[in-house]
Write a protein that holds these residues in place. Structure first.
Motif, mmCIF file in Angstrom:
data_model
loop_
_atom_site.group_PDB
_atom_site.id
_atom_site.type_symbol
_atom_site.label_atom_id
_atom_site.label_comp_id
_atom_site.label_asym_id
_atom_site.label_seq_id
_atom_site.Cartn_x
_atom_site.Cartn_y
_atom_site.Cartn_z
ATOM 1 N N LEU A 1 -0.021 8.937 -6.107
ATOM 2 C CA LEU A 1 0.065 10.385 -5.883
ATOM 3 C C LEU A 1 0.935 11.038 -6.943
ATOM 4 N N ALA A 2 2.026 10.371 -7.311
ATOM 5 C CA ALA A 2 2.894 10.914 -8.351
ATOM 6 C C ALA A 2 2.140 11.027 -9.668
ATOM 7 N N HIS B 1 0.505 4.108 -2.848
ATOM 8 C CA HIS B 1 0.178 5.502 -2.524
ATOM 9 C C HIS B 1 1.151 6.453 -3.211
ATOM 10 N N ASP C 1 0.803 -1.230 0.000
ATOM 11 C CA ASP C 1 0.000 0.000 0.000
ATOM 12 C C ASP C 1 0.837 1.282 0.000
ATOM 13 N N SER D 1 -5.208 8.031 -4.240
ATOM 14 C CA SER D 1 -3.833 7.632 -4.552
ATOM 15 C C SER D 1 -3.657 6.110 -4.513
ATOM 16 N N ILE D 2 -4.326 5.434 -3.582
ATOM 17 C CA ILE D 2 -4.183 3.975 -3.476
ATOM 18 C C ILE D 2 -4.832 3.302 -4.693
#
Lengths: 603, 171
Positions: B81-82, B77, B73, B110-111
């Motif tokens: 997010l990137a 994330h 995870d 993000s996940i």
């Protein structure tokens, strides 16, 4: 049988069956899931148990009904901060799919505050929030309510008037010595007499003349020159005397002024001691602060505490921006906003929307609030933690008429977080004929004040802007009954009796400062009532106290004061001396007569 | 009970080609890595049922990759997010953000984004790897497993006999 190909058509039926099964299962469990979600997220936010009896979701129209929501007061786990009997709302389905809970209308029935709980709502052992320390200025001095013996007072107290006179005596003595020395250094009468004698001699010599006119003229000129020189010396000395006299007169005027102040100093001492040991205006003002100061501060403290608790709900953005790192800051630069959900993993990145809406918004909520006085009905608009997206503040207004314990009550206000950097909250409350029940105003070691009953007309406003707090209350009390429990004593009994006779009074209070440190200013005609009543009842005693105090102080001060006066008179004597010298020297400066009649000297 | 269980096992193991098993694993990776109740997992479920995919492999893989996802995870994330904060993609994400379907998919989490990207990237490599490993197993290890005592004991059970019967009926 052989199977060829990659498609398994019966699988489509299986897919439909599974989806329907899951959907059905989810639909059956949805009510429990919603109930658990509300309880868990509410408990996490409030810091104490949030319980819901039942949640019922309806699909057509899309709506949710919650039955008996209880929110525990974190400071009193056996009481609910708020209990709502029923909440019903209709929701926007399309926005719900977009993960936005937009409630067009909500109805809250049976809102009550401070209801008892059957079991504790504490979720973990946490220290109770400490009671705020008394703020500076809040430590109210209890008025001294006994008339003491003036002699004892004078033994205990340092008199400013005596101190002043003693200081003046010492200074004046030094000053006198200084001036005596200075006057002694100045040319005295003897010196001036010498000048006079010398001048006469010179003038006689000039009149005596010579054997002839020329020697007579030359002799006269020489004499005139000597006379002028003498006059110059005399003038210089007289100037010195004149300057000293001017200085001395100025100094004397100062001393006379100080002497006048010293004469009135005993009265100042009497006033000060009367205020300290008797019931003066300042002491009577303390009665209002005693009665209402603590209660008002409690109310304001409570409002400030709840504002702090509600802040995470009212202002989510600022909280989570603080938690975001540099990466999220980069996202903000790119036009996206990173928002951490209240619960769950990962972060949600929010992008610009064509029609921006908050994630949670209740456009309009109709509520009925049950108070002891009766039921208030009203509306709350724009409930959302993302006011900066909505662009509108939360507003509320409630009103009640013909209530069981009041003629009318209105509560209105705004909670403005549209600009999170400049929060501004405002509430205005009015009450007409509000029947107050038994209320404890103060319960200290020596004193206890209870307002047994009263009918109140009140108007109040409170504003919180940034960290600053400002508020005002104007209240008129009628049909009041005040009960006092006071220590034994004539004046205490008088105060208790006076308050028991009070039926009506006005109260004006102002709150100003910051939420961490604010000052409460109270004013009331109750102070005048108390002061007048006590003065009436104890008039004779207070007058006797004042007279005895005056006499004792005057006796103490009169002797030193007389000496001081004599000393000032001594300076006056010096002034007279200097004046006499000046008078003596006046003639010295008259123009000198020429030795030759008719001859005008060029000098 | 035994017959029902055997029937179920027969259905689950009906597709035994290496590609079918490998596809089962690969699709399980998508469903296992990403949050289970995501919209794209409906598509995965449809593919699993409508394509001739080995269901046992899918279920086994789902359990395995779901457990692995807990550990991965933080990686998901960061990747997610990137991707979501990449400037060149802002226009694309904004367009998707304003679409109801994609909001249901919750792609802006993000996940979700990170796990989906990673699983899609690893889809083909995992499929090929699974194929290779299954073929190698069948060529080199299967005969040994069949001769082992555990297998011999299992094949003697009634459950296996029912399973074998139903398997033969399905062909």
């Amino acid at each position: 049988m052989t199977r060829t190909g990659w498609i398994r058509w019966p699988g489509l039926l299986a897919f439909v069956a599974i989806v329907l099964l899951v959907a059905g299962f989810w639909f059956l469990l949805l009510d429990s899931l919603v109930k658990r979600f509300i309880e868990r997220s509410g408990t996490s936010l409030v810091g104490a148990k949030v319980e819901l009896d039942k949640a019922a979701l309806s699909l057509n129209p899309l709506g949710l009904t919650l039955v008996r929501l209880q929110v525990t007061d974190p400071d009193a786990p056996m009481r609910n901060a708020v209990e709502i009997g029923r909440i019903a709302m209709t929701m926007d389905g399309l926005n719900l799919l977009r993960r936005k809970a937009i409630v067009e209308e909500m109805t809250l029935d049976g809102v009550r505050f401070g209801t008892p709980r059957t079991r504790s709502g504490a979720i973990r052992k946490r220290p109770l929030e400490p009671k705020p320390e008394p703020r500076s200025g809040d430590v109210i001095a209890l008025p001294t309510l006994s008339v003491p013996d003036p002699k004892e007072v004078l033994e205990r107290e340092e008199l400013q008037s005596v101190k002043l006179v003693e200081t003046m005596r010492t200074e004046l003595a030094a000053d006198r010595e200084r001036w005596q020395k200075r006057v002694a250094e100045l040319p005295d009468k003897q010196k001036l007499e010498q000048y006079k004698a010398e001048l006469d001699r010179v003038q006689k010599t000039a009149k005596g003349g010579g054997k002839d006119v020329l020697s007579g003229v030359l002799g006269g000129a020489q004499a005139a020159q000597q006379a002028v020189a003498l006059q110059k010396d005399a003038a210089r000395d007289l100037d010195a005397i004149r300057a000293a006299k001017a200085d001395l007169e100025q100094r004397l005027a100062q001393w006379r002024g100080r002497l006048e102040k010293a004469r009135t100093a005993p009265e100042d001492d009497v006033r000060r001691l009367k205020a300290k040991y008797g019931l003066s205006g300042a002491g009577a003002t303390n009665v209002t602060r005693l009665l209402f100061g603590a209660k008002l501060a409690d109310v304001v403290d409570g409002l400030v505490r709840w504002e702090a608790r509600l802040r995470p709900i009212l202002q989510r953005v600022a909280e989570h921006r603080r938690e975001a790192g540099a990466r999220e800051a980069g996202a903000r630069e790119a036009g996206a906003e990173v928002v951490k959900p209240i619960r769950g993993k990962g972060v949600d990145v929010r992008f610009p929307e064509r029609l921006p809406l908050p994630d949670l918004l209740v456009r309009k909520a109709h509520a009925s609030v049950e108070l002891v006085a009766g039921t208030l009905k009203g509306q709350i608009r724009n409930i959302t933690p993302d006011q900066h997206i909505l662009g509108m503040p939360l507003t509320f207004d409630f009103a009640g008429e013909k209530l069981t314990q009041a003629r009318a009550v209105t509560v209105a206000g705004t909670i403005n977080r549209v600009n999170p950097a400049k929060p501004a909250d405002h509430v205005a409350v009015t009450a007409r004929d509000y029947a107050l029940g038994a209320t404890e105003l103060l319960n200290s070691k020596d004193w206890a004040f209870h307002l047994e009953r009263a009918r109140v007309d009140a108007d109040g406003t409170l504003t919180l802007e940034g960290g600053a707090i400002q508020g005002r209350v104007n209240a008129g009390f009628k049909d009041a009954m005040l009960k006092t429990s006071a220590p034994a004593g004539v004046v205490a009994d008088a105060l208790a009796g006076t308050l028991a006779d009070v039926r009506a009074f006005q109260l004006h209070a102002e709150v100003k400062g910051t939420t961490a440190d604010y000052a409460v200013t109270l004013a009331s005609n109750l102070d005048d009532v108390v002061k007048d009543a006590i003065t009436r009842r104890l008039g004779a005693q207070l007058v006797r106290f004042e007279n005895e105090l005056q006499a004792a102080i005057t006796q103490k001060v009169s002797g030193p004061l007389q000496e001081l006066q004599k000393s000032v008179g001594g300076l006056d004597t010096l002034t007279n001396e200097l004046t006499a010298r000046l008078n003596l020297g006046q003639d010295l400066l008259k123009p000198v007569k020429s030795a030759v009649p008719g001859l005008k000297l060029p000098f | 009970m035994l017959r029902t269980t055997a029937k179920l096992l027969a259905v689950l193991n009906s597709e035994t080609e290496p590609g079918q098993i490998g596809l089962g694993f690969a699709l399980a990776m998508i469903a296992g890595f990403t949050p289970l109740l995501s919209l794209h997992n409906l598509v995965v479920l449809l593919l699993v049922l409508i394509l001739r995919v080995n269901l046992s492999a899918f279920l086994l893989g789902l359990a395995f990759f779901s457990a692995l996802a807990f550990a991965l995870d933080p990686l998901f994330h960061r990747v997610g997010l990137a991707a979501l904060t990449a400037r060149p993609l802002k226009g694309l994400w904004t367009a998707l953000y304003n679409s109801t379907l994609w909001r249901i998919e919750h792609f802006n989490n993000s996940i979700v984004m990170g796990s989906l990207l990673v699983s899609l990237l690893l889809f083909v490599p995992l499929y090929r790897l699974s194929n290779t490993l299954i073929r190698l197993y069948r060529e080199r290890a299967l005969a040994y497993v069949r001769r082992s005592r555990i297998m011999q004991a299992f094949t003697a059970t009634r459950l296996y006999q029912y399973y074998q019967t139903y398997s033969d009926w399905r062909g």
